[in-house]
Design a protein around this motif. Structure first.
Motif: not given
Length: 394
Positions: A49-54, A70-74, A383-386
């Motif tokens: 499962i792939t999730l995005t967060y800020d 992985d870090a990703i902007d915005g 609890e997720l990192p973001g």
């Protein structure tokens, strides 16, 4: 004749990640189809499962444990690439490839696109639409291999617009017609780029999918546009204004399920009606959510028996018979939630793979796996990192 070109691309250097400039909400095909495992390429070690967060991009394993961050902007968007292993991450210079295999990695491979928009999987072909240029890039998703991009074919649109395309098994490319100001319909092109047919009877075309028999369906503000046997046919909505912007299809049902809005002056992003479009009979019907329950474009999917599955703002999963529109089951999953102020804002989202529904809970920074045959929550993340926002399943 439409200009087409084929290219063999090597891995492109990754640009500095930034906020992707995207317009409007996303349209989708059935997640169970788009995210089904393929046998032609190595798959991930179980469901991923792939999730995005800020500020970040997470990959979780089938037990909903974080295996990469992985870090990703915005704000960014994620879509299955179609091979059961890779995910396409929208970045400023295109669609970047995320490999979700045993050791997940955000690769340097990027399919170039000026303002990347929709990514549509149909069978072993994936179509990427670049809103800033109108270019459609198609490729064999079974040939996608880590940091190497497969051969691609580029087709030019008549004008840049927020569009979408889908390639059928016989090589026919269906791609939207529009400009930066408006969208009007769909055209069909053969493998050489020659136009086979077109229809401009689909105002504000948005949403696509292929139902049983490889019949393609597109959403309009006054019904749906159907492509079958080389020709387009319009199915009118039951109301004068009846917008469907996102469609969910399977290859075993003739019915396309979509969101439905019959009020052109409505505000906010919550909807309370479901479109049921039978491409075989031409019947267009609407099912109502339970009183007082709404959902957004992120909260609709198809279940293992082709039923419509909706995550309501009451926190429950609601299922409906896709032919009659009758409610079938309701399963409580998360607490009640409010619709977003802007469509990009994090709010609960739903994806279905096989018998399992994945539900994000931004308020608690978690994601849950629900067995749709029993309604049981079979796994929940820590609890997720973001705060989870976009979701894709491979």
């Amino acid at each position: 004749m439409t200009t087409k070109k084929k290219t063999m691309r090597a891995a492109a250097p990754a640009a500095l990640l930034g906020a992707a400039a995207l317009a409007l909400t996303g349209c989708a095909t059935d997640p169970a189809d788009a995210e089904a495992d393929r046998t032609a390429t190595p798959s991930a070690d179980g469901t991923r499962i792939t999730l995005t967060y800020d500020g970040g991009l997470l990959v979780l394993d089938e037990d909903l444990r974080v295996v990469s961050d992985d870090a990703i902007d915005g704000f960014t968007r994620v879509n299955p690439a179609g091979d059961g292993r890779h995910v396409l991450v929208t970045v400023p210079d295109g669609f970047r490839v995320l490999d979700t295999a045993a050791d997940p990695a955000l690769t340097d491979a990027v399919f170039p696109a000026d303002t990347g928009g929709h990514a549509v999987v149909h069978g072993d072909r994936t179509a990427l639409f670049a809103d800033g240029s109108g270019d459609v890039t198609t490729f064999d998703n079974t040939a996608l291999d880590g940091g190497e991009l497969p051969e691609t074919t580029t087709t030019r649109s008549e004008a840049a617009h927020h569009g979408v395309a889908i390639e059928l098994e016989d090589g026919t490319l269906l791609t939207t017609i529009g400009t930066e100001e408006s969208r009007s319909g769909v055209r069909a092109l053969d493998a050489d780029g020659e136009e086979l047919a077109r229809s401009e009877a689909c105002p504000d075309v948005h949403g696509e999918g292929a139902v049983r028999g490889e019949v393609a369906v597109f959403g309009c503000t006054d019904g749906a546009l159907v492509y079958a046997d080389g020709a387009f046919e319009k199915i009118g909505a039951p109301t004068e204004y009846g917008r469907t912007g996102n469609l969910f299809t399977t290859d075993s049902s003739s019915v396309a399920v979509g969101d439905y809005n019959d009020d052109p002056d409505s505000e906010g992003y919550l909807l309370d009606q479901i479109a049921l479009i039978d491409a075989a009979t031409g019947k267009y019907s609407v099912a109502d959510m339970p009183d007082g329950v709404g959902f957004t474009f992120r909260d609709l999917a198809r279940g293992p028996g082709d039923e419509a599955v909706v995550l309501g703002d009451d926190g429950a999963l609601h299922t409906f018979d896709e032919t009659t529109g009758e409610p079938v089951e309701s399963f409580p999953v998360i607490d009640a939630w409010e619709g977003p102020a802007e469509w990009q804002d994090a709010h609960p989202a739903l994806r279905v793979a096989g018998d399992v529904a994945y539900v994000t809970d931004p308020a608690e920074r978690t994601v849950h796996a629900v067995d749709l045959t029993t309604g049981e929550v079979v796994a929940s993340s820590a609890e997720l990192p973001g705060v989870p926002n976009e979701i894709a399943v491979a």
